[in-house]
Design a protein around this motif. Structure first.
Motif, PDB file in Angstrom:
ATOM      1  N   HIS A 220       0.867  -1.162   0.077  1.00  0.00           N
ATOM      2  CA  HIS A 220      -0.067   0.191  -0.109  1.00  0.00           C
ATOM      3  C   HIS A 220       0.863   1.184  -0.122  1.00  0.00           C
ATOM      4  O   HIS A 220       0.473   2.219  -0.696  1.00  0.00           O
ATOM      5  CB  HIS A 220      -0.944   0.105   1.133  1.00  0.00           C
ATOM      6  CG  HIS A 220      -2.240  -1.075   1.019  1.00  0.00           C
ATOM      7  ND1 HIS A 220      -3.112  -0.520   0.334  1.00  0.00           N
ATOM      8  CD2 HIS A 220      -2.241  -2.075   1.337  1.00  0.00           C
ATOM      9  CE1 HIS A 220      -4.289  -1.574   0.081  1.00  0.00           C
ATOM     10  NE2 HIS A 220      -3.616  -2.590   0.978  1.00  0.00           N
TER      11      HIS A 220
ATOM     12  N   ARG B 274       1.993   1.757  -3.451  1.00  0.00           N
ATOM     13  CA  ARG B 274       0.820   2.232  -4.378  1.00  0.00           C
ATOM     14  C   ARG B 274       0.586   3.833  -4.124  1.00  0.00           C
ATOM     15  O   ARG B 274       0.534   4.437  -5.100  1.00  0.00           O
ATOM     16  CB  ARG B 274      -0.373   1.643  -4.076  1.00  0.00           C
ATOM     17  CG  ARG B 274      -1.493   1.697  -5.212  1.00  0.00           C
ATOM     18  CD  ARG B 274      -2.624   0.873  -4.936  1.00  0.00           C
ATOM     19  NE  ARG B 274      -3.493   1.110  -3.710  1.00  0.00           N
ATOM     20  CZ  ARG B 274      -4.499   0.270  -3.411  1.00  0.00           C
ATOM     21  NH1 ARG B 274      -4.881  -0.622  -4.506  1.00  0.00           N
ATOM     22  NH2 ARG B 274      -5.176   0.490  -2.404  1.00  0.00           N
TER      23      ARG B 274
ATOM     24  N   LYS C 217      -4.838   6.362  -6.935  1.00  0.00           N
ATOM     25  CA  LYS C 217      -6.039   6.508  -5.985  1.00  0.00           C
ATOM     26  C   LYS C 217      -6.311   8.086  -5.588  1.00  0.00           C
ATOM     27  O   LYS C 217      -5.585   8.606  -4.603  1.00  0.00           O
ATOM     28  CB  LYS C 217      -5.518   5.556  -4.919  1.00  0.00           C
ATOM     29  CG  LYS C 217      -6.800   5.383  -4.106  1.00  0.00           C
ATOM     30  CD  LYS C 217      -6.640   4.134  -3.210  1.00  0.00           C
ATOM     31  CE  LYS C 217      -7.683   3.768  -2.295  1.00  0.00           C
ATOM     32  NZ  LYS C 217      -9.024   3.428  -2.840  1.00  0.00           N
TER      33      LYS C 217
ATOM     34  N   TYR D 217     -13.001   9.585  -7.973  1.00  0.00           N
ATOM     35  CA  TYR D 217     -14.387   9.169  -7.513  1.00  0.00           C
ATOM     36  C   TYR D 217     -15.311  10.000  -7.737  1.00  0.00           C
ATOM     37  O   TYR D 217     -16.589   9.917  -7.668  1.00  0.00           O
ATOM     38  CB  TYR D 217     -13.960   8.982  -5.702  1.00  0.00           C
ATOM     39  CG  TYR D 217     -13.149   7.911  -5.553  1.00  0.00           C
ATOM     40  CD1 TYR D 217     -13.323   6.774  -5.459  1.00  0.00           C
ATOM     41  CD2 TYR D 217     -11.857   8.225  -5.634  1.00  0.00           C
ATOM     42  CE1 TYR D 217     -12.686   5.727  -5.283  1.00  0.00           C
ATOM     43  CE2 TYR D 217     -10.877   7.105  -5.291  1.00  0.00           C
ATOM     44  CZ  TYR D 217     -11.185   5.756  -5.213  1.00  0.00           C
ATOM     45  OH  TYR D 217     -10.324   4.895  -5.259  1.00  0.00           O
TER      46      TYR D 217
ATOM     47  N   LEU E 268      -7.640   0.934 -10.874  1.00  0.00           N
ATOM     48  CA  LEU E 268      -6.992   0.793  -9.673  1.00  0.00           C
ATOM     49  C   LEU E 268      -6.236  -0.677  -9.429  1.00  0.00           C
ATOM     50  O   LEU E 268      -7.167  -1.581  -9.574  1.00  0.00           O
ATOM     51  CB  LEU E 268      -7.439   1.332  -8.412  1.00  0.00           C
ATOM     52  CG  LEU E 268      -6.687   1.408  -7.277  1.00  0.00           C
ATOM     53  CD1 LEU E 268      -5.691   2.546  -7.305  1.00  0.00           C
ATOM     54  CD2 LEU E 268      -7.390   1.550  -6.015  1.00  0.00           C
TER      55      LEU E 268
HETATM   56  C1  LIG Z   1     -11.308   2.560  -7.717  1.00  0.00           C
HETATM   57  C2  LIG Z   1     -10.865   1.267  -6.873  1.00  0.00           C
HETATM   58  N1  LIG Z   1     -10.661  -0.053  -7.431  1.00  0.00           N
HETATM   59  C3  LIG Z   1     -10.249  -1.050  -6.748  1.00  0.00           C
HETATM   60  C4  LIG Z   1     -10.345  -0.843  -5.314  1.00  0.00           C
HETATM   61  C5  LIG Z   1      -9.649  -1.996  -4.372  1.00  0.00           C
HETATM   62  O1  LIG Z   1      -8.642  -2.052  -3.996  1.00  0.00           O
HETATM   63  P1  LIG Z   1      -7.748  -2.606  -2.716  1.00  0.00           P
HETATM   64  O2  LIG Z   1      -8.237  -4.016  -2.989  1.00  0.00           O
HETATM   65  O3  LIG Z   1      -6.415  -2.442  -2.586  1.00  0.00           O
HETATM   66  O4  LIG Z   1      -8.538  -2.293  -1.498  1.00  0.00           O
HETATM   67  C6  LIG Z   1     -10.391   0.140  -4.749  1.00  0.00           C
HETATM   68  C7  LIG Z   1     -10.511   0.296  -3.048  1.00  0.00           C
HETATM   69  O5  LIG Z   1      -9.559   0.986  -2.475  1.00  0.00           O
HETATM   70  C8  LIG Z   1     -10.782   1.445  -5.361  1.00  0.00           C
HETATM   71  O6  LIG Z   1     -11.416   2.635  -4.951  1.00  0.00           O
END
Ligand SMILES: Cc1ncc(COP(=O)(O)O)c(C=O)c1O
Length: 329
Positions: free
Chosen positions: A70, A73, A174, A179, A232
């Motif tokens: 994380h 990322r 992210k 969003y 993502l």
């Molecule tokens: C757009 C998006 N895709 C996928 C995910 C799933 O990511 P993760 O499994 O790292 O939580 C998320 C959540 O964080 C997200 O916001």
């Protein structure tokens, strides 16, 4: 327990970037941030964040799931927004400090402590539309969250759309703007089709929903889109693919179309993957005004099997053979 994301621990970690260097991070009481109205983030959306969890084990210590991944990322997100990139050790240390400071607030599984590192551009310059923020604030917020599936894992209804979720440049970042971009189509879909989420499939290419990745699962195969810059790179997706391979599933990371998805819906389970819900079952698709059930419309056994495999590691019921957990306490 309050709704997901509305309860906060009273200690956060915080660091500032200015004059080309980060301050020494500190753990402080949770309080509003003093921000200048000209701060870059308010005008030009220089912001990115992370979301992941720490679990309380029966030894009373915390375990953070996939912390280095994380952190990496978050660094990629910061880089793509031309924000100061936090040093990996510094950011990981801030997360560990926050978990440590709030150890007593980590609820027992299946509840957990949700961690939200956030980086914002604080340069005071409303003329910097085409310039990066050279000043920034980084903080780590912690929020006790309950069991997402309390009351049972209800199968979700998804609208399939050919619209884009966000832009090509920032698909795998992210950042808040993604969003915001997905909000309009999602609200319209909820209003017009009474669905839970939208599955974005630009030009027919099945990508992801507003906040989760998408997988098709049979008794012996998991199909999901291969990593590219359009969506993502979820850590849950990655963990499920690794555990699935160990459990004997064939992992098919390949592009697939809406047409194939609807054809497979008769026999494959469909799931959303993400930190909040692990694996959420999809029961129905809505496409061109028609409702298409996923198998019998009920959550399937393969979702349950893969989710349990993941949660057993997170809760300390099975050994962490991948080195996914960071111990705190
Ligand atoms: C757009 C998006 N895709 C996928 C995910 C799933 O990511 P993760 O499994 O790292 O939580 C998320 C959540 O964080 C997200 O916001």
């Amino acid at each position: 327990m309050k709704p997901f994301g509305t309860e906060f621990c009273d200690r956060i970690a915080i660091a500032q970037y200015s004059d080309g260097a980060w301050s020494v991070p500190s753990v402080e009481p949770l309080a509003p941030l003093p921000l200048h109205p000209a701060a870059h983030v308010f005008h030009y959306s220089s912001t990115c964040f992370e979301g992941f969890k720490a679990y309380r084990w029966s030894d009373g210590k915390g375990r953070i799931f996939r912390l280095p991944d994380h952190v990496a990322r978050m660094q990629r997100s910061a880089k793509s927004l031309y924000l100061p990139v936090p040093d990996a050790d510094m950011l990981a240390g801030m997360v560990i400090d926050v978990v440590h400071a709030n150890l007593a607030d980590i609820p027992e599984p299946p509840a957990s402590l949700y961690l939200r590192p956030t980086l914002i551009g604080t340069l005071e310059n409303i003329g910097a539309a085409a310039a990066p923020s050279t000043e920034a604030t980084l903080f780590v917020l912690a929020s006790p969250v309950g069991d997402y599936f309390a009351g049972g894992a209800a199968a979700l209804k998804l609208l399939i759309t050919e619209k884009f979720r966000t832009t090509e440049q920032l698909g795998s970042t992210k950042t808040g703007g993604n969003y915001a971009a997905a909000l309009g189509p999602t609200l319209a879909a909820k209003r017009d089709f009474d669905v839970d989420q939208v599955l974005f499939c630009p030009d027919g290419d099945v990508q992801e929903t507003g906040a989760a990745n998408f997988l098709l699962i049979s008794d012996d195969e998991i199909i999901t889109k291969p990593l590219d810059s359009s969506f993502l790179h979820g850590m849950t997706r990655d963990s499920i693919l690794k555990l699935g391979a160990e459990l004997g599933y064939r992992i098919s990371e390949r592009n697939f179309t809406i047409e194939e998805l609807l054809e497979k819906a008769a026999t494959y389970e469909a799931c959303l993957s993400g930190t909040a819900a692990t694996l959420s079952p999809v029961g129905t698709f809505v496409y061109k005004g028609e409702e298409i059930p996923v198998r019998d419309g009920q959550p399937g056994p393969n979702r349950k099997k893969l989710q349990t495999a993941l949660q057993n590691i997170q809760y300390g019921l099975e050994p962490d053979t991948h080195g996914w957990l960071t111990e705190v306490g």
